[in-house]
Scaffold this motif. Structure first.
Motif, PDB file in Angstrom:
ATOM      1  N   UNK A 147      -2.945  -8.960  11.020  1.00  0.00           N
ATOM      2  CA  UNK A 147      -3.850  -8.648  10.633  1.00  0.00           C
ATOM      3  C   UNK A 147      -5.017  -9.495  10.617  1.00  0.00           C
ATOM      4  N   UNK A 148      -6.353  -8.730  10.962  1.00  0.00           N
ATOM      5  CA  UNK A 148      -7.500  -9.745  11.056  1.00  0.00           C
ATOM      6  C   UNK A 148      -8.545  -9.094  10.136  1.00  0.00           C
ATOM      7  N   UNK A 149      -8.347  -9.935   9.002  1.00  0.00           N
ATOM      8  CA  UNK A 149      -8.868  -9.812   7.528  1.00  0.00           C
ATOM      9  C   UNK A 149     -10.130 -10.858   7.480  1.00  0.00           C
TER      10      UNK A 149
ATOM     11  N   UNK B 230      -4.188 -11.064   2.234  1.00  0.00           N
ATOM     12  CA  UNK B 230      -2.782 -11.359   2.933  1.00  0.00           C
ATOM     13  C   UNK B 230      -1.840 -11.508   2.031  1.00  0.00           C
ATOM     14  N   UNK B 231      -2.029 -12.261   1.105  1.00  0.00           N
ATOM     15  CA  UNK B 231      -1.019 -12.568   0.061  1.00  0.00           C
ATOM     16  C   UNK B 231      -0.213 -11.272  -0.343  1.00  0.00           C
ATOM     17  N   UNK B 232      -1.227 -10.413  -0.904  1.00  0.00           N
ATOM     18  CA  UNK B 232      -0.815  -8.884  -1.525  1.00  0.00           C
ATOM     19  C   UNK B 232      -0.037  -8.188  -0.251  1.00  0.00           C
ATOM     20  N   UNK B 233      -0.306  -8.503   1.134  1.00  0.00           N
ATOM     21  CA  UNK B 233       0.382  -7.578   1.932  1.00  0.00           C
ATOM     22  C   UNK B 233       1.757  -8.118   2.361  1.00  0.00           C
TER      23      UNK B 233
ATOM     24  N   UNK C  42      -9.897 -12.655   1.966  1.00  0.00           N
ATOM     25  CA  UNK C  42      -8.981 -12.449   2.710  1.00  0.00           C
ATOM     26  C   UNK C  42      -7.639 -13.159   2.386  1.00  0.00           C
ATOM     27  N   UNK C  43      -7.688 -14.353   2.040  1.00  0.00           N
ATOM     28  CA  UNK C  43      -6.497 -14.805   1.565  1.00  0.00           C
ATOM     29  C   UNK C  43      -5.530 -14.224   0.585  1.00  0.00           C
TER      30      UNK C  43
ATOM     31  N   UNK D  27      -8.944  -0.002  10.977  1.00  0.00           N
ATOM     32  CA  UNK D  27      -8.118   1.101  11.354  1.00  0.00           C
ATOM     33  C   UNK D  27      -6.653   0.991  10.575  1.00  0.00           C
ATOM     34  N   UNK D  28      -5.872   2.000  10.604  1.00  0.00           N
ATOM     35  CA  UNK D  28      -4.565   1.790  10.084  1.00  0.00           C
ATOM     36  C   UNK D  28      -3.900   0.685  10.857  1.00  0.00           C
ATOM     37  N   UNK D  29      -3.065  -0.114  10.566  1.00  0.00           N
ATOM     38  CA  UNK D  29      -2.582  -1.239  11.443  1.00  0.00           C
ATOM     39  C   UNK D  29      -1.178  -1.292  11.636  1.00  0.00           C
TER      40      UNK D  29
END
Length: 286
Positions: A254-256, A268-271, A264-265, A222-224
Motif C-alpha cells: 500500500x502506497x498510503x 495501514x493499521x485498519x487494513x 496513513x499509519x 486505484x483498487x489495489x
C-alpha cells in the motif's frame, strides 16, 4: 446548482451508441444507471452537449454461463448481483460484496458496469474484479477486446478504455476446486464509503494455500492487489504466523499518504486488522 443544457438520445444497440458518440466526439457522454453521471452534471463537473442513454441495449444485459465462464452484462443492477443464483454460484465474492454497495435505492438502479467503468478506488466492485481475476469486455470503433482486471484500472477514475468505448460485459473465469472467499469493509456507517475494504479469494487444498488473490479498496488511487500479502500465504496453512506475515507485508503493498481525517499509519493499521480478520475466517473454514 443545476446541470447545463444538453440534448438526450436513447439508443437500442451498441453500434448505434458508438456511431452517435463518434458524431458528437468528446462532447457526448454515455448514460447507464446514472448514479455517477447525474451528480457530476448537477455539480457541473461535466458539461456534455448530448447524453447517449445505453440503458435499453439488450446486449449489455443478462447473466449466463459461456464455456465455463460467467458473463455478467454491464447493465446488471447491483441488486441483481446480490440475488442472481448464477452469480452466487460462480462469482460468490461479488454476491458477498453487493450488500455493502451504498443503499437499497442506489442498488436498485446502479449498474455493475457503471461502477467498474467509473473506477472509483473507494468502491467495492472494481477491487473485486481484481480478486476474481475478471476480464472486462469492451467494444468501440475498433471492435471488441478483453482487458484483464489487473490492466484495466490505471489511476483515479482512469481505465484502459479508449474514448468512445463501452464496457459490454464482465467475464469471470471458472472457480477452481477448493476456492474459499471472504469480504468485509470498515466504515463509519453502513452504506458510507469504506475507510478500508477487502475481498479475498483463495484456493486451499489439504489445508495449504495453492492460489491467493487479495484486493483492497479505499487505500490509494486505484483498487489495489496486495501482491506481497498474497505471497506471504502461498504454500502455507492459514495459521497465526502466516496471517501475521501477510499483515506485515501490507506495508509494501500500500502506497498510503496522510489524509485530512485519516493519517496513513491509521489506514495501514485498519487494513492489517481487516486482512487478519478475513484470513482468520478463511483459516477456520479450511
Amino acid at each position: 446548482m443545476k446541470a447545463p443544457a444538453f440534448d438526450y438520445v436513447s439508443v437500442d444497440s451498441v453500434s448505434e451508441a458508438i456511431a452517435m458518440r463518434a458524431a458528437h466526439g468528446e462532447d457526448a457522454i454515455y448514460l447507464a444507471g446514472g448514479h455517477s453521471v447525474v451528480p457530476s452534471l448537477t455539480l457541473r463537473l461535466q458539461a456534455p452537449s448530448i447524453l447517449i442513454d445505453i440503458s435499453k441495449i439488450a446486449e449489455l444485459s443478462g447473466v449466463e454461463l459461456i464455456d465455463g465462464w460467467l458473463r455478467i452484462g454491464a447493465m446488471t443492477r447491483h441488486v441483481e448481483v446480490l440475488k442472481h443464483p448464477l452469480i452466487a454460484k460462480h462469482a460468490p465474492l461479488l454476491a458477498a460484496a453487493a450488500p455493502y454497495v451504498a443503499h437499497p435505492a442506489i442498488r436498485n438502479r446502479g449498474t455493475i458496469g457503471g461502477s467498474v467503468a467509473l473506477a472509483d478506488p473507494a468502491s467495492e466492485f472494481p477491487a473485486m474484479m481484481l480478486a476474481i481475476r475478471a476480464e472486462l469486455e469492451v467494444v468501440g470503433p475498433e471492435g471488441v477486446r478483453r482487458i484483464a482486471a489487473d490492466d484495466f484500472f490505471q489511476d483515479i477514475y482512469e481505465t484502459a478504455m479508449a474514448p468512445g468505448e463501452i464496457l459490454r460485459s464482465i467475464l469471470v473465469p471458472p472457480l477452481k476446486e477448493g476456492t474459499v472467499f471472504a469480504f468485509d469493509e470498515l466504515a463509519r456507517r453502513r452504506g458510507d464509503y469504506a475507510l478500508v475494504g477487502a475481498g479475498l479469494q483463495l484456493v486451499v487444498k489439504e489445508g495449504v494455500v495453492k492460489a491467493a488473490d487479495i484486493a483492497l479498496f479505499s487505500v490509494g488511487h486505484t483498487p489495489t492487489r496486495a501482491r506481497n500479502a498474497q505471497a506471504a500465504v502461498m504454500g502455507k496453512q492459514l495459521d497465526a504466523d502466516a496471517i501475521a506475515a501477510a499483515q506485515s507485508a501490507l506495508s509494501d503493498d500500500l502506497d498510503l499518504s496522510d489524509e485530512p481525517q485519516m493519517p496513513a499509519s491509521i489506514k495501514l493499521h485498519l487494513a492489517r486488522v481487516l486482512l487478519g480478520r478475513l484470513l482468520g475466517k478463511l483459516g477456520e473454514l479450511t
